[in-house]
Design an enzyme around this catalytic site. Structure first.
Site, mmCIF file in Angstrom:
data_model
loop_
_atom_site.group_PDB
_atom_site.id
_atom_site.type_symbol
_atom_site.label_atom_id
_atom_site.label_comp_id
_atom_site.label_asym_id
_atom_site.label_seq_id
_atom_site.Cartn_x
_atom_site.Cartn_y
_atom_site.Cartn_z
ATOM 1 N N SER A 1 67.053 -30.769 42.882
ATOM 2 C CA SER A 1 68.040 -30.596 41.802
ATOM 3 C C SER A 1 67.650 -29.432 40.893
ATOM 4 O O SER A 1 68.380 -29.080 39.972
ATOM 5 C CB SER A 1 68.124 -31.891 40.989
ATOM 6 O OG SER A 1 66.824 -32.227 40.504
ATOM 7 N N ARG B 1 57.853 -48.272 46.286
ATOM 8 C CA ARG B 1 58.157 -46.938 46.833
ATOM 9 C C ARG B 1 57.239 -46.624 48.002
ATOM 10 O O ARG B 1 57.645 -45.979 48.970
ATOM 11 C CB ARG B 1 58.036 -45.888 45.726
ATOM 12 C CG ARG B 1 59.169 -45.964 44.706
ATOM 13 C CD ARG B 1 58.987 -44.981 43.589
ATOM 14 N NE ARG B 1 58.914 -43.617 44.074
ATOM 15 C CZ ARG B 1 58.455 -42.599 43.329
ATOM 16 N NH1 ARG B 1 58.002 -42.825 42.111
ATOM 17 N NH2 ARG B 1 58.444 -41.377 43.802
ATOM 18 N N CYS C 1 34.065 -47.740 37.717
ATOM 19 C CA CYS C 1 34.023 -47.815 36.239
ATOM 20 C C CYS C 1 34.878 -48.948 35.676
ATOM 21 O O CYS C 1 34.904 -49.170 34.476
ATOM 22 C CB CYS C 1 34.470 -46.471 35.634
ATOM 23 S SG CYS C 1 36.248 -46.191 35.738
ATOM 24 N N HIS D 1 53.210 -32.243 43.194
ATOM 25 C CA HIS D 1 53.285 -33.467 42.371
ATOM 26 C C HIS D 1 52.445 -34.595 42.935
ATOM 27 O O HIS D 1 52.656 -35.753 42.582
ATOM 28 C CB HIS D 1 54.752 -33.900 42.222
ATOM 29 C CG HIS D 1 55.541 -32.941 41.376
ATOM 30 N ND1 HIS D 1 56.910 -32.906 41.387
ATOM 31 C CD2 HIS D 1 55.142 -31.980 40.512
ATOM 32 C CE1 HIS D 1 57.339 -31.963 40.538
ATOM 33 N NE2 HIS D 1 56.280 -31.376 40.002
ATOM 34 N N GLN E 1 57.674 -30.756 46.135
ATOM 35 C CA GLN E 1 57.620 -31.638 44.971
ATOM 36 C C GLN E 1 57.484 -33.080 45.442
ATOM 37 O O GLN E 1 57.263 -33.976 44.639
ATOM 38 C CB GLN E 1 58.905 -31.524 44.155
ATOM 39 C CG GLN E 1 59.214 -30.141 43.646
ATOM 40 C CD GLN E 1 60.593 -30.095 43.008
ATOM 41 O OE1 GLN E 1 60.752 -30.357 41.827
ATOM 42 N NE2 GLN E 1 61.599 -29.772 43.805
ATOM 43 N N GLY F 1 66.861 -29.081 49.007
ATOM 44 C CA GLY F 1 66.923 -30.492 48.621
ATOM 45 C C GLY F 1 66.301 -30.813 47.290
ATOM 46 O O GLY F 1 65.647 -31.851 47.145
HETATM 47 C C1 BV8 Z 1 54.282 -30.490 32.778
HETATM 48 C C2 BV8 Z 1 55.849 -37.432 40.846
HETATM 49 C C3 BV8 Z 1 52.930 -29.733 30.994
HETATM 50 C C4 BV8 Z 1 55.968 -38.788 40.228
HETATM 51 C C5 BV8 Z 1 57.440 -36.025 39.633
HETATM 52 C C6 BV8 Z 1 59.468 -26.612 30.839
HETATM 53 C C7 BV8 Z 1 58.207 -26.205 31.281
HETATM 54 C C8 BV8 Z 1 57.230 -27.141 31.609
HETATM 55 C C9 BV8 Z 1 57.503 -28.521 31.505
HETATM 56 C C10 BV8 Z 1 58.753 -28.933 31.074
HETATM 57 C C11 BV8 Z 1 59.736 -27.989 30.740
HETATM 58 N N1 BV8 Z 1 60.835 -28.673 30.348
HETATM 59 C C12 BV8 Z 1 60.592 -29.995 30.437
HETATM 60 C C13 BV8 Z 1 59.338 -30.191 30.858
HETATM 61 C C14 BV8 Z 1 58.713 -31.496 31.047
HETATM 62 C C15 BV8 Z 1 58.900 -32.068 32.449
HETATM 63 C C16 BV8 Z 1 60.258 -31.806 33.035
HETATM 64 O O1 BV8 Z 1 60.438 -30.869 33.791
HETATM 65 N N2 BV8 Z 1 61.204 -32.656 32.702
HETATM 66 C C17 BV8 Z 1 62.546 -32.522 33.263
HETATM 67 C C18 BV8 Z 1 63.101 -33.908 33.553
HETATM 68 C C19 BV8 Z 1 63.389 -31.765 32.274
HETATM 69 N N3 BV8 Z 1 57.883 -31.554 33.347
HETATM 70 C C20 BV8 Z 1 56.690 -32.178 33.392
HETATM 71 O O2 BV8 Z 1 56.395 -33.119 32.680
HETATM 72 C C21 BV8 Z 1 55.676 -31.620 34.375
HETATM 73 N N4 BV8 Z 1 54.430 -31.444 33.689
HETATM 74 O O3 BV8 Z 1 55.113 -29.666 32.560
HETATM 75 O O4 BV8 Z 1 53.101 -30.598 32.092
HETATM 76 C C22 BV8 Z 1 51.522 -29.912 30.610
HETATM 77 C C23 BV8 Z 1 50.669 -28.814 30.678
HETATM 78 C C24 BV8 Z 1 49.355 -28.977 30.267
HETATM 79 C C25 BV8 Z 1 48.885 -30.225 29.844
HETATM 80 C C26 BV8 Z 1 49.750 -31.323 29.818
HETATM 81 C C27 BV8 Z 1 51.082 -31.170 30.189
HETATM 82 C C28 BV8 Z 1 55.383 -32.618 35.485
HETATM 83 C C29 BV8 Z 1 56.594 -32.874 36.310
HETATM 84 C C30 BV8 Z 1 56.229 -33.746 37.531
HETATM 85 C C31 BV8 Z 1 56.894 -35.096 37.415
HETATM 86 N N5 BV8 Z 1 56.616 -35.886 38.637
HETATM 87 N N6 BV8 Z 1 57.130 -36.722 40.736
HETATM 88 C C32 BV8 Z 1 56.781 -39.715 41.078
HETATM 89 O O5 BV8 Z 1 57.380 -39.299 42.091
HETATM 90 O O6 BV8 Z 1 56.800 -40.924 40.730
HETATM 91 S S1 BV8 Z 1 58.913 -35.211 39.577
HETATM 92 C C33 BV8 Z 1 60.120 -36.015 40.504
HETATM 93 O O7 BV8 Z 1 61.351 -35.373 40.205
HETATM 94 C C34 BV8 Z 1 60.032 -35.846 41.976
HETATM 95 O O8 BV8 Z 1 58.750 -35.857 42.494
HETATM 96 C C35 BV8 Z 1 60.641 -34.504 42.215
HETATM 97 O O9 BV8 Z 1 59.601 -33.616 42.326
HETATM 98 C C36 BV8 Z 1 61.309 -34.180 40.927
HETATM 99 C C37 BV8 Z 1 62.632 -33.531 41.069
HETATM 100 O O10 BV8 Z 1 63.401 -34.325 41.847
HETATM 101 P P1 BV8 Z 1 64.053 -33.673 43.175
HETATM 102 O O11 BV8 Z 1 63.029 -33.571 44.223
HETATM 103 O O12 BV8 Z 1 64.790 -32.442 42.826
HETATM 104 O O13 BV8 Z 1 64.992 -34.823 43.504
HETATM 105 P P2 BV8 Z 1 66.335 -35.163 42.786
HETATM 106 O O14 BV8 Z 1 66.630 -36.575 43.065
HETATM 107 O O15 BV8 Z 1 66.303 -34.678 41.379
HETATM 108 O O16 BV8 Z 1 67.367 -34.221 43.562
HETATM 109 C C38 BV8 Z 1 67.542 -34.386 44.958
HETATM 110 C C39 BV8 Z 1 68.401 -33.233 45.399
HETATM 111 O O17 BV8 Z 1 68.560 -33.326 46.812
HETATM 112 C C40 BV8 Z 1 69.802 -33.245 44.793
HETATM 113 O O18 BV8 Z 1 70.117 -31.946 44.323
HETATM 114 C C41 BV8 Z 1 70.701 -33.618 45.982
HETATM 115 O O19 BV8 Z 1 71.965 -32.970 45.911
HETATM 116 C C42 BV8 Z 1 69.908 -33.093 47.142
HETATM 117 N N7 BV8 Z 1 70.132 -33.768 48.419
HETATM 118 C C43 BV8 Z 1 70.494 -35.050 48.649
HETATM 119 N N8 BV8 Z 1 70.550 -35.265 49.990
HETATM 120 C C44 BV8 Z 1 70.204 -34.103 50.600
HETATM 121 C C45 BV8 Z 1 69.931 -33.153 49.609
HETATM 122 N N9 BV8 Z 1 69.560 -31.892 49.896
HETATM 123 C C46 BV8 Z 1 69.457 -31.562 51.208
HETATM 124 N N10 BV8 Z 1 69.696 -32.421 52.216
HETATM 125 C C47 BV8 Z 1 70.066 -33.689 51.953
HETATM 126 N N11 BV8 Z 1 70.316 -34.541 52.973
#
Ligand code: BV8
Length: 250
Positions: A192, A75, A153, A124, A106, A190
């Site tokens: 989801s 990546r 470490c 993130h 994000q 951009g």
């Molecule tokens: C946490 C880095 C707690 C890594 C990423 C409720 C509350 C709190 C947490 C949760 C909750 N419910 C569930 C959770 C857990 C979880 C979560 O949300 N899970 C989801 C799947 C349900 N959340 C977590 O784990 C978070 N941490 O809550 O911790 C905690 C507290 C204290 C102590 C311990 C723990 C951490 C979440 C961070 C994860 N890391 N990224 C890496 O990249 O490898 S997230 C990853 O997905 C991406 O970075 C991005 O941020 C994220 C979302 O993706 P999008 O950016 O939206 O991309 P996606 O592909 O989904 O969509 C793209 C969109 O673009 C589409 O809609 C498409 O139509 C559109 N598009 C396409 N082309 C275009 C366009 N738009 C415009 N123009 C275009 N040309």
């Protein structure tokens, strides 16, 4: 107001032109036009059979650090070859035009900074940085290992990104929530709108009386709640909006 078949509501143009405070949240969709696959796009080649939601976790790294490290190297290669696109540059101009502007992303690709955006809240983390998996300090020079080991470490190094199940960096979500609650106009571009706690930001803006604009070619859970849902790509829609709001008035 329309350009190239895109229709931008006139009242939104006026709201942006008059806005005192704007907060923008971006997701991987804004980088799609730079050739960086969105987070949920089917992964290609060797990685097609892996689920990113599974790989981007501490458990996957503990189970197979070499596999996860190689995924991030792949990546990093994609991101390293990418350049900012008109969507990133439109937000640099918006930052210049609006009295109070906050950019929250994000994305871990660093393209907003590369485009010239001032302060960017990288909720993130950033895939271009590497940190010690034990102490968390950023390490600049890496040895050859897969993954390399911390020179201080000896623990494995890892990318400086937030994995699923990990907390966001200290104070980040609070700062983002404050900017969402304080703005007149909030853009969700951009994304989801599925990943929390970041996905809660536009709803906080709505509750505080801001108008919320979603820019996305597809529908998301935010779409029915958005004040304006602009069904288009980030680059074209943002450029058209900035043109209408600021360039014609010069
Ligand atoms: C946490 C880095 C707690 C890594 C990423 C409720 C509350 C709190 C947490 C949760 C909750 N419910 C569930 C959770 C857990 C979880 C979560 O949300 N899970 C989801 C799947 C349900 N959340 C977590 O784990 C978070 N941490 O809550 O911790 C905690 C507290 C204290 C102590 C311990 C723990 C951490 C979440 C961070 C994860 N890391 N990224 C890496 O990249 O490898 S997230 C990853 O997905 C991406 O970075 C991005 O941020 C994220 C979302 O993706 P999008 O950016 O939206 O991309 P996606 O592909 O989904 O969509 C793209 C969109 O673009 C589409 O809609 C498409 O139509 C559109 N598009 C396409 N082309 C275009 C366009 N738009 C415009 N123009 C275009 N040309």
């Amino acid at each position: 107001m329309s350009a190239a078949g895109l229709s931008i509501p006139e009242d939104l143009v006026g709201t942006l032109r008059e806005a005192r405070s704007v907060t923008v949240l971006t997701g991987s969709g804004i980088s799609a036009e730079s050739g960086v696959p969105t987070f949920r796009d089917a992964q290609s080649g060797l990685w097609a059979r892996y689920d990113p939601l599974e790989l981007a976790t501490p458990k996957a790294f503990a189970r197979d650090p070499k596999l996860v490290w190689r995924w991030y190297l792949w990546r990093r290669g994609l991101v390293g070859a990418a350049a900012p696109n008109p969507g990133h540059y439109a937000l640099v101009e918006m930052e210049r035009r609006v009295p109070v502007f906050t950019l929250v992303t994000q994305n871990v690709d660093g393209l907003h900074g590369a485009a010239g955006s001032g302060s960017v809240l990288e909720l993130h983390g950033n895939i271009r940085r590497t940190k010690c998996s034990r102490e968390g300090n950023i390490i600049e020079s890496l040895d050859e290992g897969e993954p390399p080991r911390c020179p201080d470490c000896g623990a494995y190094l890892r990318p400086d990104v937030v994995w699923f199940g990990e907390a966001l960096p200290e104070g980040m979500i609070e700062a983002a929530l404050e900017a969402a609650r304080a703005c007149d106009l909030f853009f969700s571009v951009g994304t989801s709108s599925l990943v929390y706690p970041v996905a809660s930001l536009p709803y906080a803006a709505l509750e505080s009386g801001a108008a919320v604009v979603e820019i996305n070619p597809g529908e998301t859970p935010l779409t029915p709640r958005a004040t304006y849902a602009l069904r288009g790509t980030a680059g074209e829609t943002l450029s058209c909006l900035l043109e209408a709001a600021f360039r014609q008035s010069v």
